[in-house]
Design an enzyme around this catalytic site. Sequence first.
Site, PDB file in Angstrom:
ATOM      1  N   LYS A  99      -6.369   7.532  -9.027  1.00  0.00           N
ATOM      2  CA  LYS A  99      -6.852   8.915  -8.996  1.00  0.00           C
ATOM      3  C   LYS A  99      -5.867   9.869  -9.683  1.00  0.00           C
ATOM      4  O   LYS A  99      -5.848   9.951 -10.881  1.00  0.00           O
ATOM      5  CB  LYS A  99      -7.133   9.326  -7.544  1.00  0.00           C
ATOM      6  CG  LYS A  99      -7.921   8.280  -6.741  1.00  0.00           C
ATOM      7  CD  LYS A  99      -9.370   8.148  -7.187  1.00  0.00           C
ATOM      8  CE  LYS A  99     -10.066   6.898  -6.667  1.00  0.00           C
ATOM      9  NZ  LYS A  99     -10.086   6.716  -5.233  1.00  0.00           N
ATOM     10  N   ARG A 109       6.370 -12.012 -11.681  1.00  0.00           N
ATOM     11  CA  ARG A 109       5.674 -11.522 -10.486  1.00  0.00           C
ATOM     12  C   ARG A 109       6.484 -10.462  -9.733  1.00  0.00           C
ATOM     13  O   ARG A 109       5.934  -9.685  -8.973  1.00  0.00           O
ATOM     14  CB  ARG A 109       5.302 -12.692  -9.574  1.00  0.00           C
ATOM     15  CG  ARG A 109       3.953 -12.483  -8.909  1.00  0.00           C
ATOM     16  CD  ARG A 109       3.566 -13.548  -7.914  1.00  0.00           C
ATOM     17  NE  ARG A 109       3.572 -14.900  -8.413  1.00  0.00           N
ATOM     18  CZ  ARG A 109       4.486 -15.823  -8.079  1.00  0.00           C
ATOM     19  NH1 ARG A 109       5.454 -15.522  -7.230  1.00  0.00           N
ATOM     20  NH2 ARG A 109       4.414 -17.033  -8.569  1.00  0.00           N
ATOM     21  N   ASP A 147      -3.438   7.263   4.297  1.00  0.00           N
ATOM     22  CA  ASP A 147      -3.985   7.209   2.945  1.00  0.00           C
ATOM     23  C   ASP A 147      -3.833   8.614   2.373  1.00  0.00           C
ATOM     24  O   ASP A 147      -4.582   9.526   2.722  1.00  0.00           O
ATOM     25  CB  ASP A 147      -5.457   6.767   2.993  1.00  0.00           C
ATOM     26  CG  ASP A 147      -6.070   6.670   1.591  1.00  0.00           C
ATOM     27  OD1 ASP A 147      -5.569   7.339   0.666  1.00  0.00           O
ATOM     28  OD2 ASP A 147      -7.064   5.933   1.440  1.00  0.00           O
ATOM     29  N   TYR A 200     -12.255   6.292   4.111  1.00  0.00           N
ATOM     30  CA  TYR A 200     -12.867   5.755   2.893  1.00  0.00           C
ATOM     31  C   TYR A 200     -13.613   4.465   3.265  1.00  0.00           C
ATOM     32  O   TYR A 200     -13.081   3.618   3.991  1.00  0.00           O
ATOM     33  CB  TYR A 200     -11.715   5.472   1.935  1.00  0.00           C
ATOM     34  CG  TYR A 200     -12.055   4.955   0.578  1.00  0.00           C
ATOM     35  CD1 TYR A 200     -12.908   5.646  -0.277  1.00  0.00           C
ATOM     36  CD2 TYR A 200     -11.476   3.768   0.111  1.00  0.00           C
ATOM     37  CE1 TYR A 200     -13.174   5.168  -1.543  1.00  0.00           C
ATOM     38  CE2 TYR A 200     -11.736   3.289  -1.158  1.00  0.00           C
ATOM     39  CZ  TYR A 200     -12.599   3.997  -1.978  1.00  0.00           C
ATOM     40  OH  TYR A 200     -12.857   3.518  -3.235  1.00  0.00           O
TER      41      TYR A 200
HETATM   42  C1  LIG Z   1     -10.496   5.608  -4.411  1.00  0.00           C
HETATM   43  C2  LIG Z   1      -9.839   5.611  -3.095  1.00  0.00           C
HETATM   44  C3  LIG Z   1      -9.161   4.477  -2.627  1.00  0.00           C
HETATM   45  C4  LIG Z   1      -9.204   3.176  -3.371  1.00  0.00           C
HETATM   46  O1  LIG Z   1      -8.573   3.187  -4.569  1.00  0.00           O
HETATM   47  P1  LIG Z   1      -8.955   2.197  -5.774  1.00  0.00           P
HETATM   48  O2  LIG Z   1      -7.791   2.371  -6.664  1.00  0.00           O
HETATM   49  O3  LIG Z   1     -10.248   2.707  -6.330  1.00  0.00           O
HETATM   50  O4  LIG Z   1      -9.074   0.828  -5.215  1.00  0.00           O
HETATM   51  C5  LIG Z   1      -8.510   4.554  -1.433  1.00  0.00           C
HETATM   52  N1  LIG Z   1      -8.524   5.672  -0.701  1.00  0.00           N
HETATM   53  C6  LIG Z   1      -9.167   6.787  -1.104  1.00  0.00           C
HETATM   54  C7  LIG Z   1      -9.143   7.987  -0.242  1.00  0.00           C
HETATM   55  C8  LIG Z   1      -9.847   6.778  -2.304  1.00  0.00           C
HETATM   56  O5  LIG Z   1     -10.530   7.861  -2.694  1.00  0.00           O
END
Ligand SMILES: *Cc1c(COP(=O)(O)O)cnc(C)c1O
Length: 403
Positions: free
Chosen positions: A214, A63, A189, A117
């Site tokens: 992403k 973990r 973010d 988001y």
């Molecule tokens: C896609 C996204 C997330 C979430 O990510 P996941 O890996 O899909 O859970 C968070 N913030 C933004 C701006 C995003 O586009």
Amino acid sequence: MSGGKTSDGHKPGTRVVGAGRREEWTGAVVNPPVWRASTHLYADSKDLASGRPNEDGHFYYGRRGAPTQWALAEALTQLEPGAAGTILYPSGVAAIANVLLAILAPGDVLLVTDNAYEPTRNIALGMLGQYGIEARPFDPLDHAAYEAAFCANTRAVMIECPGSLTMEVCDVPFLAGMAKQKGAISVLDNTWATALGLPALECGCDISVMSLTKHVGGHSDLMMGSASAGGELYAKLRRASQYMGQVVSPDDASLALRGLRTMAVRLERSTSSALEVAKWLSQRPEVAHVLCPMLPGSDGYEIWSRDFTGGCGLFSFVLKGGGPDARARFIDALELFGIGYSWGGFESLVIPFDPGRARNIRQWPPQGWNSGDRLGIRLSIGLEDPADLIADLTRAFEAMGSK
Ligand SMILES: *Cc1c(COP(=O)(O)O)cnc(C)c1O
């Protein structure tokens, strides 16, 4: 995962290649092997009884990860100037949820940007309430209202830039600086820009969160998230992630690390293609607004070009009038753009959006726009030749008009 040598002085393209590569983790090969392990064996009873320090880079139990995850975390730390360490989470949403739960307590107030988001809004405005934490949306472009929104219990501010779908560019150094002045923790973010496009901690933010799904993964085949922070906050996030059992698979960490190595060049290519497509869209008669802050003259360009050192392939546009059927005809006619969520992969994607239900303050369509211009389309520009993408979009506009 913390520490390691930093690669200061080098340009981003060089840093992504070398970050997190330690000989003791990779041996004679270039990439760390996939260390698949739950149990880490001890030498003898004495070794077991003496325990192992709860510090990064020590084998203990699966973990807490093993060299594959450690190398990825350390690479991300080295790419984020000012970070003491990085925690990995099984998705971007898990990163956001865990960070907020780690830093907030009952009675606290969280300010959350109104164009965040949607899952971020859902956690903040929905679930945190169960724990006595109140989330209040704020307009990231209205500095006076933002300052006025702080109260004695404001513990944290959740920022996203550019805003989700609608792409407004807020003044990150100002928002983070105000949070600091008020004694609140600022969380950014930073999925859109990554540390290569916006060094979040250097801009004054306390915690930088990314969905690695992403740009870092970059190949649409893994889910992961991260949070990087300086000393004390890193320790706090680390403790909370251990309490809540956050762990990512070594296979996915290996894929993410592989993706990271080419991230700078992928971002460069998708940025230049996105600019070409955005510029072309801005001259189309069917398009009312192109929401692309990287495009000179667009809303947000001034602050974007002041603060950001790079962009990516994600932007939006709004059709001039028309109805949902026309928009569906446009989207369905596209051959090179897949219809689907997520973005930042090598392939181009498209989705329609109508952000009204995911906003409390910023109305849609915005004031000053023709009220019929409200049908949004978001594009994630991949690595295809932009001339082919533009030809595909041309065909789709023809299909939209021919009914
Ligand atoms: C896609 C996204 C997330 C979430 O990510 P996941 O890996 O899909 O859970 C968070 N913030 C933004 C701006 C995003 O586009």
